[in-house]
Design an enzyme around this catalytic site. Structure first.
Site, short mmCIF file in Angstrom:
data_model
loop_
_atom_site.label_atom_id
_atom_site.label_comp_id
_atom_site.label_asym_id
_atom_site.label_seq_id
_atom_site.Cartn_x
_atom_site.Cartn_y
_atom_site.Cartn_z
N MET A 37 -6.90 -3.35 -8.27
CA MET A 37 -7.60 -2.16 -7.74
C MET A 37 -7.09 -0.90 -8.44
O MET A 37 -7.32 0.21 -7.95
CB MET A 37 -7.41 -2.07 -6.23
CG MET A 37 -8.01 -3.27 -5.50
SD MET A 37 -8.44 -2.94 -3.79
CE MET A 37 -6.89 -2.46 -3.11
N GLY A 38 -6.39 -1.09 -9.56
CA GLY A 38 -5.95 0.07 -10.34
C GLY A 38 -4.71 0.75 -9.75
O GLY A 38 -4.04 0.21 -8.90
N TYR A 39 -4.46 1.95 -10.26
CA TYR A 39 -3.22 2.70 -9.98
C TYR A 39 -2.03 1.80 -10.28
O TYR A 39 -1.21 1.47 -9.44
CB TYR A 39 -3.18 3.25 -8.54
CG TYR A 39 -2.49 4.58 -8.51
CD1 TYR A 39 -3.12 5.72 -9.02
CD2 TYR A 39 -1.19 4.72 -8.03
CE1 TYR A 39 -2.48 6.95 -9.05
CE2 TYR A 39 -0.54 5.93 -8.06
CZ TYR A 39 -1.19 7.05 -8.56
OH TYR A 39 -0.56 8.25 -8.60
N LEU A 40 -2.01 1.38 -11.53
CA LEU A 40 -1.16 0.28 -11.96
C LEU A 40 0.32 0.64 -11.97
O LEU A 40 0.71 1.77 -12.20
CB LEU A 40 -1.60 -0.18 -13.35
CG LEU A 40 -3.07 -0.57 -13.47
CD1 LEU A 40 -3.41 -0.97 -14.90
CD2 LEU A 40 -3.43 -1.69 -12.51
N HIS A 44 1.70 -4.99 -11.61
CA HIS A 44 0.44 -5.37 -12.26
C HIS A 44 0.69 -5.74 -13.73
O HIS A 44 0.13 -6.70 -14.25
CB HIS A 44 -0.55 -4.20 -12.25
CG HIS A 44 -0.97 -3.73 -10.89
ND1 HIS A 44 -0.60 -2.51 -10.37
CD2 HIS A 44 -1.77 -4.31 -9.96
CE1 HIS A 44 -1.14 -2.36 -9.18
NE2 HIS A 44 -1.85 -3.42 -8.89
N GLY A 154 -0.45 -12.02 -7.74
CA GLY A 154 0.93 -11.77 -7.33
C GLY A 154 1.26 -12.40 -5.98
O GLY A 154 0.44 -12.41 -5.07
N LYS A 156 3.31 -11.12 -4.05
CA LYS A 156 3.47 -9.97 -3.14
C LYS A 156 2.41 -10.02 -2.05
O LYS A 156 2.67 -9.72 -0.89
CB LYS A 156 3.37 -8.69 -3.99
CG LYS A 156 2.91 -7.45 -3.30
CD LYS A 156 4.04 -6.79 -2.59
CE LYS A 156 3.72 -5.42 -2.04
NZ LYS A 156 2.40 -5.23 -1.53
N MET A 191 7.04 -3.36 -5.47
CA MET A 191 6.13 -2.36 -6.05
C MET A 191 4.75 -2.48 -5.41
O MET A 191 4.28 -3.59 -5.15
CB MET A 191 6.02 -2.55 -7.55
CG MET A 191 7.32 -2.18 -8.23
SD MET A 191 7.08 -2.07 -10.00
CE MET A 191 8.75 -1.68 -10.48
N ARG A 194 0.44 1.59 -2.97
CA ARG A 194 0.53 2.39 -1.74
C ARG A 194 1.90 3.05 -1.57
O ARG A 194 2.05 3.93 -0.71
CB ARG A 194 0.21 1.53 -0.51
CG ARG A 194 -1.26 1.15 -0.43
CD ARG A 194 -1.61 0.45 0.88
NE ARG A 194 -3.05 0.34 1.06
CZ ARG A 194 -3.78 -0.76 0.82
NH1 ARG A 194 -3.19 -1.85 0.37
NH2 ARG A 194 -5.08 -0.76 1.02
#
Ligand code: AMP
Length: 291
Positions: A37-40, A44, A154, A156, A191, A194
């Site tokens: 969803m980006g904002y790497l 990522h 991931g 996560k 990581m 958010r």
């Protein structure tokens, strides 16, 4: 209009162009895929590195999927910075970014959903109604568009990984799912895009989450198999200070996600909590390998 300043990396914005490229590539190359969803962040990028080792060509999608957000969730304020993401992906020698907009992915009359039953009754599924249907649906669409041989996810997001693995088996989707371990900050915080919501004080408190997981691993390694005892110790650490609002601390079977009381088979300890307004999740896998 997105300007492409990158010489070797393609930015594709339409489904038809992505499918056409995938067909061409598949004639003599393997495709590795990392949906995001980006904002790497480094988490990522570790998935991208893993995909590069596995496949000839790496496609990364950037799409904040509206149908996996509930009405009171953070869809509109989810962090976005395409230029920065593209630069990071170019540095990783990503071949293609698939970057569709909402209209490209969901026509007005869109009405087909993929629901992975049972697995979504546990952990985050209990409070995020419809979330995993949104995830399974978009991932199925992305698999049909990008046509990857491998897709890296991931650990996560452990429940998401489990749901996708189940879906791929159940629907005979022709892609191999590759799990990747969680990447953490030097101090242990998992990581997450958010994390950017956290104030410095909240960021400090969030460290109790990974600290509580380490404690659980120690207890497991010392031979403790009583889930209740491990849960209690984790709960105590999460309540060391005010400011962490625990949603769940669950110890469950790693395949079915059903709660267990004794750790016999591969198990997962998963935590969801709010630090201030930010919802954070983290987990650890408790297996004999930890011994
Ligand atoms: P997201 O952009 O949050 O939807 O995540 C895209 C992919 O990156 C998912 O497969 C996530 O599980 C994975 N991911 C996110 N954070 C981490 C992390 N800290 N370590 C490893 N993988 C991650």
């Amino acid at each position: 209009m997105i300007a492409n300043h990158f010489t070797d990396m393609k930015i594709i914005r339409t489904v038809s162009e992505m499918q056409h490229h995938a067909d061409e590539l598949r004639k003599d190359k393997t495709i590795g895929f990392v949906p995001t969803m980006g904002y790497l962040h480094e988490g990522h990028l570790a998935l991208v590195k893993a995909a590069k080792i596995l496949a000839d060509v790496v496609v990364v999608s950037i799409f904040v999927n509206p149908i996996q957000f509930g009405p009171s969730e953070d869809l509109s304020r989810y962090p976005r910075d395409f230029e920065r993401d593209a630069k990071l992906l170019d540095e990783e020698k990503t071949d293609i970014i698939f970057y569709p907009d909402d209209g490209e992915m969901y026509e007005k009359a869109f009405s087909t959903y993929v629901e992975v039953k049972k697995l979504e009754d546990h952990l985050c599924g209990k409070t995020r109604a419809g979330h995993f249907t949104g995830v399974a649906t978009v991932v199925t669409k992305l698999f049909n568009i990008v046509k990857p041989h491998y897709a890296v996810f991931g650990q996560k997001d452990y429940q998401q990984l489990t749901v996708i693995e189940r879906m791929v088996r159940d629907l005979n989707q022709d892609v191999k799912i590759i799990p990747h371990p969680t990447i953490r900050e030097a101090d242990g915080l998992a990581m997450s895009s958010r994390n950017t919501y956290l104030s410095s004080e909240e960021r400090r408190k969030a460290l109790f989450i990974s600290a509580s997981l380490r404690k659980a691993e120690e207890m497991f390694s010392s031979g403790i198999r009583d889930a209740g005892e491990i849960r209690k110790a984790v709960n105590t650490i999460l309540h060391t200070e005010d400011g962490i609002d625990v949603e769940y601390i669950d110890i469950c079977d790693a395949m079915t996600l059903e709660d267990i009381s004794t750790l016999e088979k591969k198990a997962v300890l998963a935590i969801a909590c709010r630090v201030g307004k930010t919802r954070l999740i983290d987990n650890t896998i408790l297996t004999e390998a930890l011994q």
